[in-house]
Design a protein around this motif. Structure first.
Motif, PDB file in Angstrom:
ATOM      1  N   ASP A 181       4.060  29.903 -49.996  1.00 20.43           N
ATOM      2  CA  ASP A 181       4.768  31.020 -49.405  1.00 20.43           C
ATOM      3  C   ASP A 181       4.335  31.272 -47.949  1.00 20.43           C
ATOM      4  N   ILE A 210       9.227  32.286 -50.944  1.00 23.11           N
ATOM      5  CA  ILE A 210       9.808  33.185 -51.936  1.00 23.11           C
ATOM      6  C   ILE A 210       9.828  34.628 -51.478  1.00 23.11           C
ATOM      7  N   SER A 211       8.861  35.022 -50.613  1.00 28.98           N
ATOM      8  CA  SER A 211       8.880  36.430 -50.251  1.00 28.98           C
ATOM      9  C   SER A 211       9.910  36.664 -49.152  1.00 28.98           C
ATOM     10  N   ASN A 212      10.520  37.835 -49.203  1.00 34.42           N
ATOM     11  CA  ASN A 212      11.596  38.175 -48.275  1.00 34.42           C
ATOM     12  C   ASN A 212      11.219  37.981 -46.818  1.00 34.42           C
ATOM     13  N   ASP A 213       9.951  38.269 -46.481  1.00 35.41           N
ATOM     14  CA  ASP A 213       9.529  38.223 -45.087  1.00 35.41           C
ATOM     15  C   ASP A 213       9.419  36.804 -44.552  1.00 35.41           C
ATOM     16  N   ASN A 214       9.358  35.821 -45.426  1.00 40.92           N
ATOM     17  CA  ASN A 214       9.177  34.442 -44.967  1.00 40.92           C
ATOM     18  C   ASN A 214      10.450  33.622 -45.007  1.00 40.92           C
ATOM     19  N   GLN A 215      11.478  34.131 -45.678  1.00 38.48           N
ATOM     20  CA  GLN A 215      12.668  33.325 -45.898  1.00 38.48           C
ATOM     21  C   GLN A 215      13.377  32.924 -44.604  1.00 38.48           C
TER      22      GLN A 215
END
Lengths: 281, 314
Positions: free
Chosen positions: A142, A224-229
């Motif tokens: 992630d 997977i986390s919103n901040d990394n997409q």
């Protein structure tokens, strides 16, 4: 140019050919136009007048709502960082490898090339789970760094394959002249080989950027986390959920299209220049 | 340009050189070192682990249990697995063969016909139009078409109804008999620009004298196409066919976004099948076996192309 040729060149049939090719271009572009048209309509306008009518008023709320809902600015930045880093790193590695293989002609280069090609063609599915597992062990799961490292390897494999054959045809006399001039190998690479191969290298850079921007499978697994997409992952995951109305759905498509088309318009000049320089040489 | 670089070198460095020393080949290995390390970590070791996992039963946590060839025997008896490969073959047609054929004709038409009669500007504007879908992330292309083809509010059905062709409106992605054909059509649209651009770039390096001589000899456009264009850019055709075939074997994004392999398993492909086993069913061993088979097929296809290409060059 003879007169016979000139009259043949300007025969009336040429307009028919042009028209056919233009119609084909319109068909290819139609989805872009339809998406844009409906992203700026009110939902009511869409349901009464359908997808082909011009919007009765400029309605940006669908786009704004979608932007805020997915924090789209963040996604753009994530994609930009990942793709930019991969493009630069992969081009550097490709140049180094191709120099050794195409110009250095190291022993066993054919086998090395085969290894690179196999590495590039290796389906990501056959690497995905171990990479997922290893990145978790290494604390890189992630993170964008994991995606950057992985795609640098994958893109560089292709770049090496392509650039090696280009450098294999590099004019020997220039290198010999440089050698007589006392230029070492490292100098010869950066002062002679790279500048002369710039058209190919810039095309590679662009392709790597676009390809990494467009990647979906591994980023879907790793970010997977919103901040990394990245942009495609965010949009693809939302589409799977199918919880949007018609105009917001087309707003999401438009937001995916706009950066890609913007890059294309910026890059098109480099692509064309690359091609024309190649022709002059 | 090619001549300028060495000429610009100051004369002083000339004396510093060791003369015409025999080239030392060994030192070039150093340039391969960074990639070698990276490849080991990102590709070689993970692939070996994947092959290892394919002989085990493993949920992803705990210790894998060795089961030998069990996963493979189960795989070859699995109808979903065979269906997924049949779909792959059709996607190769849609993503490699059809775009190459159309791309050749378009590139030759733009280069050898439009470019000469209407100017290079017209040719490159048309090229840009054909290339545009290719700049989209494939997942975004999926989002675009998912919207266009939506059964209730999709633009395509609404347009068909508006022009009185209600009978042609379909649930394009939801009908098991239609879904794969729809995905194929979308992939042709998506893929076409790539061969056009590569072929046109290849045509730039063909000696114009070849075309001029053929034109003076009165060779028709089709003859020039077959006897000059196609043989001269053979290299590009090979590269495009190879890369597009491999892309088709690996296709995942459009399936994930558009159909999720369904309805039923109507659009299931090996890539998505392995993903489902890895991350949804926690059948890591079985997923690894699918991915290993896919990798072997891709390596065979690549080897086949390379051999063929090698022979063509001789």
């Amino acid at each position: 140019m003879t007169t016979v040729q000139t009259s043949r060149r300007y025969g009336p049939g040429r307009w028919a050919v042009l028209a056919a090719l233009v119609v084909f271009a319109v068909v290819m572009l139609a989805p872009f136009a339809i998406v844009s048209l409906n992203a700026i309509k009110t939902p009511a306008d869409y349901s009464t007048n359908g997808p082909l009518s011009l919007p009765s008023e400029l309605y940006l709320q669908g786009i704004i709502d979608f932007w805020n809902r997915v924090d789209f600015g963040r996604k753009l930045l994530n994609s930009l960082i990942t793709s930019g880093a991969v493009a630069v790193l992969a081009v550097i590695l490709s140049v180094l490898n191709a120099y050794a293989l195409g110009i250095g002609r190291v022993k066993g280069r054919l086998w090395i090339l085969v290894v690179f090609l196999v590495a590039n063609t290796m389906p990501q599915e056959a690497l995905a789970y171990p990479l997922y597992y290893l990145s978790k062990e290494a604390g890189l799961y992630d993170t964008q760094l994991a995606v950057i490292i992985i795609f640098t390897a994958i893109q560089a494999a292709f770049g090496t394959y392509l650039l090696s054959s280009v450098l294999g045809a590099f004019p020997r006399e220039i290198l010999e002249a440089a050698e007589i001039d006392g230029a070492g190998r490292w100098r010869a690479l950066w002062r002679i080989v790279v500048p002369i191969s710039r058209p190919t290298i810039s095309v590679l850079l662009i392709f790597f950027f676009i390809w990494t921007w467009n990647e979906f499978f591994l980023p879907l697994i790793f970010l997977i986390s919103n901040d990394n997409q990245t942009v495609p992952v965010a949009l693809g995951v939302l589409q799977g959920q199918r919880m949007m109305d018609a105009t917001m759905s087309s707003a999401s498509a438009l937001l995916g299209i706009v950066p890609a088309v913007a890059f294309f318009l910026i890059f098109q000049r480099t692509l064309t220049r690359g091609v024309t320089v190649g022709a002059i040489k | 340009m090619a001549v300028q670089a060495p000429a610009a070198r100051p004369a002083a460095t000339r004396e510093a050189g060791p003369g015409r020393a025999a080239p030392r080949r060994g030192g070039y290995w150093l340039y391969l070192l960074p990639s070698a390390v990276l490849f080991l970590a990102v590709i070689v070791v993970p692939f070996a682990m994947n092959v290892g996992a394919s002989f085990t039963r493993w949920t992803g946590v705990g210790t894998p249990r060795w089961t030998g060839l069990d996963n493979y025997t189960r795989l070859f008896a699995d109808e979903t697995f065979w269906a997924s490969f049949r779909h792959n073959v059709l996607l190769i047609v849609a993503m490699a063969i059809v775009p190459t054929i159309i791309g050749l004709v378009l590139a030759a038409a733009l280069f050898d016909y439009i470019g000469k009669r209407f100017g290079a500007r017209t040719a490159s504007a048309l090229r840009a139009a054909y290339y545009l879908p290719q700049v989209l992330p494939v997942a975004v292309a999926g989002v675009v078409w998912g919207w266009m083809l939506h059964p209730s509010y999709g633009a395509l059905n609404q347009v068909l109804q508006a022009v009185g062709l209600d009978g042609l409106a379909r649930n394009w992605l939801g009908d098991p008999d239609l879904a794969l054909a729809t995905v194929m059509a979308i992939m042709v649209w998506f893929q076409l620009g790539y061969p056009v651009v590569i072929f046109m770039a290849g045509l730039q390096r063909v000696d114009p004298a070849l075309y001029e001589a053929a034109e003076i000899d009165g060779a028709s456009w089709w003859r020039r196409f077959w006897h000059i264009t196609v043989p001269q850019i053979r290299q590009e055709i090979f590269v495009v066919l190879l890369t597009c075939t491999i892309a088709a074997l690996k296709v995942f994004g459009p399936i994930f976004v558009l159909t999720g392999g369904g309805p039923g398993r109507a659009t299931m492909v090996p890539s998505y099948f392995s993903y489902v086993n890895f991350f949804e069913k926690a059948n890591v061993g079985y997923g690894s076996a699918i991915a290993t088979v896919l990798a072997i097929i891709i390596v065979i296809v690549t080897a086949f192309f390379l051999k063929f290409q090698d022979r063509g060059e001789r």
